[in-house]
Write an enzyme that holds these catalytic residues in place. Structure first.
Site, PDB file in Angstrom:
ATOM      1  N   ASP A 104       0.826  -1.212   0.000  1.00 14.33           N
ATOM      2  CA  ASP A 104       0.000   0.000   0.000  1.00 14.33           C
ATOM      3  C   ASP A 104       0.862   1.264   0.000  1.00 14.33           C
ATOM      4  OD1 ASP A 104      -2.364   1.419  -0.007  1.00 14.33           O
ATOM      5  OD2 ASP A 104      -2.824   1.082   2.105  1.00 14.33           O
TER       6      ASP A 104
ATOM      7  N   HIS B  66       2.214   3.325  -9.236  1.00 15.54           N
ATOM      8  CA  HIS B  66       2.035   1.869  -9.377  1.00 15.54           C
ATOM      9  C   HIS B  66       3.241   1.253 -10.100  1.00 15.54           C
ATOM     10  CE1 HIS B  66      -1.865   2.034  -7.635  1.00 15.54           C
ATOM     11  NE2 HIS B  66      -2.417   2.725  -8.615  1.00 15.54           N
TER      12      HIS B  66
ATOM     13  N   LEU C 186       9.963 -21.203  -4.867  1.00 12.13           N
ATOM     14  CA  LEU C 186       9.098 -20.226  -4.189  1.00 12.13           C
ATOM     15  C   LEU C 186       7.713 -20.204  -4.823  1.00 12.13           C
ATOM     16  CD1 LEU C 186       9.044 -17.627  -2.166  1.00 12.13           C
ATOM     17  CD2 LEU C 186       9.137 -16.353  -4.303  1.00 12.13           C
TER      18      LEU C 186
HETATM   19  C1  IPE Z   1      -5.535  -2.719  -0.133  1.00 12.67           C
HETATM   20  O1  IPE Z   1      -5.176  -1.388  -0.289  1.00 12.67           O
HETATM   21  C2  IPE Z   1      -5.525  -3.411  -1.456  1.00 12.67           C
HETATM   22  C3  IPE Z   1      -4.225  -3.562  -2.098  1.00 12.67           C
HETATM   23  C4  IPE Z   1      -3.074  -3.239  -1.581  1.00 12.67           C
HETATM   24  C5  IPE Z   1      -4.269  -4.172  -3.402  1.00 12.67           C
HETATM   25  P1  IPE Z   1      -6.272  -0.243  -0.454  1.00 12.67           P
HETATM   26  O2  IPE Z   1      -5.527   1.026  -0.592  1.00 12.67           O
HETATM   27  O3  IPE Z   1      -7.224  -0.595  -1.538  1.00 12.67           O
HETATM   28  O4  IPE Z   1      -7.053  -0.330   0.936  1.00 12.67           O
HETATM   29  P2  IPE Z   1      -7.865   0.776   1.735  1.00 12.67           P
HETATM   30  O5  IPE Z   1      -8.899   1.319   0.793  1.00 12.67           O
HETATM   31  O6  IPE Z   1      -6.902   1.821   2.158  1.00 12.67           O
HETATM   32  O7  IPE Z   1      -8.442   0.054   2.906  1.00 12.67           O
HETATM   33  C1  IPE Z   2      -1.663   0.220  -3.360  1.00 10.21           C
HETATM   34  O1  IPE Z   2      -1.424   1.584  -3.444  1.00 10.21           O
HETATM   35  C2  IPE Z   2      -1.909  -0.407  -4.703  1.00 10.21           C
HETATM   36  C3  IPE Z   2      -3.316  -0.768  -4.962  1.00 10.21           C
HETATM   37  C4  IPE Z   2      -4.294  -0.699  -4.072  1.00 10.21           C
HETATM   38  C5  IPE Z   2      -3.624  -1.236  -6.304  1.00 10.21           C
HETATM   39  P1  IPE Z   2      -2.579   2.663  -3.394  1.00 10.21           P
HETATM   40  O2  IPE Z   2      -2.941   3.038  -4.786  1.00 10.21           O
HETATM   41  O3  IPE Z   2      -3.715   2.189  -2.550  1.00 10.21           O
HETATM   42  O4  IPE Z   2      -1.842   3.870  -2.679  1.00 10.21           O
HETATM   43  P2  IPE Z   2      -2.471   4.925  -1.672  1.00 10.21           P
HETATM   44  O5  IPE Z   2      -3.057   4.156  -0.553  1.00 10.21           O
HETATM   45  O6  IPE Z   2      -3.516   5.670  -2.451  1.00 10.21           O
HETATM   46  O7  IPE Z   2      -1.327   5.781  -1.274  1.00 10.21           O
HETATM   47 MG    MG Z   3      -4.107   2.389  -0.566  1.00 12.02          MG
END
Ligand code: IPE
Ligand code: IPE
Ligand code: MG
Length: 235
Positions: free
Chosen positions: A16, A33, A128
């Site tokens: 995240d 990303h 793995l």
């Molecule tokens: C969780 O992250 C999903 C992934 C890392 C793929 P999100 O960014 O979607 O989760 P919330 O919305 O902060 O809970």
């Molecule tokens: C995690 O990064 C990747 C996915 C959920 C696909 P985010 O896109 O949720 O990053 P933040 O939480 O907005 O910083």
């Molecule tokens: Mg996120």
């Protein structure tokens, strides 16, 4: 105390913070990303080198469809590119790719193809086990498991039956529950990730945004995990 425990057999990661990382740099979310993919590549190598047997990554949740079409499309484009470049090396390293989630539906056609190719190519590998959670939601997974058991005519189920019917169960070689779940970016929640499997997992949270997460930090989290005492309710 004292004695270090073994390296965790199964580490799961909620990757995240890509969006915030990009925002801090005045970049687009997709650039975030992209940078996140680079971190993932390094962490797979590190986990493998450290002797982790199962690595599970949360790449796209059932709730992530709420994001803009542009972002969602971009994420899957990155996935296709990633597979095109990395599959050969993962295969050479004897890694086995599993997908947790409803990947045969709703994903763009080229992403479905790329994923199928990865699963088929690495299907007999014995190194793995790399589980990618795509269009994954734990509640979905549990509902699907129950429906599967019902369709087999079950009127009563055991905990083992449920475990076997999950994505992490029979269809993906019965992956053991995660020993350690890491979440980056300072958020401290599961966000619909491995709810059943996390019953006795250890958790590690770090403020580091996923694109800044390094193999060194992964290693230090694993080393800290190895000093923990797991009790399973026994004492
Ligand atoms: C969780 O992250 C999903 C992934 C890392 C793929 P999100 O960014 O979607 O989760 P919330 O919305 O902060 O809970
Ligand atoms: C995690 O990064 C990747 C996915 C959920 C696909 P985010 O896109 O949720 O990053 P933040 O939480 O907005 O910083
Ligand atoms: Mg996120």
């Amino acid at each position: 105390m004292g004695e270090k425990k073994p390296v965790p057999a199964h580490v799961a990661v909620i990757m995240d913070g890509n969006g915030r990382w990009a925002e801090l740099r005045g970049l687009s979310k997709l650039e975030g990303h992209h940078a996140g993919m680079d971190s993932m590549k390094e962490i797979i190598k590190k986990a493998d080198a450290m002797g982790v047997q199962y690595l599970t990554v949360y790449a796209f949740s059932t709730e992530n469809w709420k994001r803009s079409r542009e972002e969602v499309g971009g994420i899957f484009e990155l996935l296709v590119k990633y597979m095109a470049i990395e599959l050969k090396e993962m295969d050479e390293k004897n890694m086995k790719v599993n997908i947790f989630g409803d990947w045969q539906h709703r994903l763009p056609e080229d992403a479905i193809e790329a994923v199928r190719d990865a699963v088929v190519t690495t299907g007999n590998n014995t190194g793995l086990v790399f589980n990618i959670c795509l269009n994954y939601g734990s509640r979905d997974e549990i509902v699907r498991a129950f429906n599967k058991l019902l369709s087999e005519g079950r009127t009563e189920v055991t905990a083992e039956d449920i475990s076997r019917a999950l994505y992490s169960g029979e269809e993906n070689g019965n992956v053991p529950d995660p020993d350690l779940i890491i979440r980056t970016s300072g958020e401290e929640r599961l966000s619909n990730f491995l709810l059943w499997q996390a019953a006795y997992s250890e958790f590690a949270f770090t403020d580091t945004l996923w694109p800044d997460f390094t193999p060194e930090e992964f290693e230090s989290i694993v080393e800290e995990y190895r000093t923990r005492e797991r009790r399973y309710g026994g004492r």
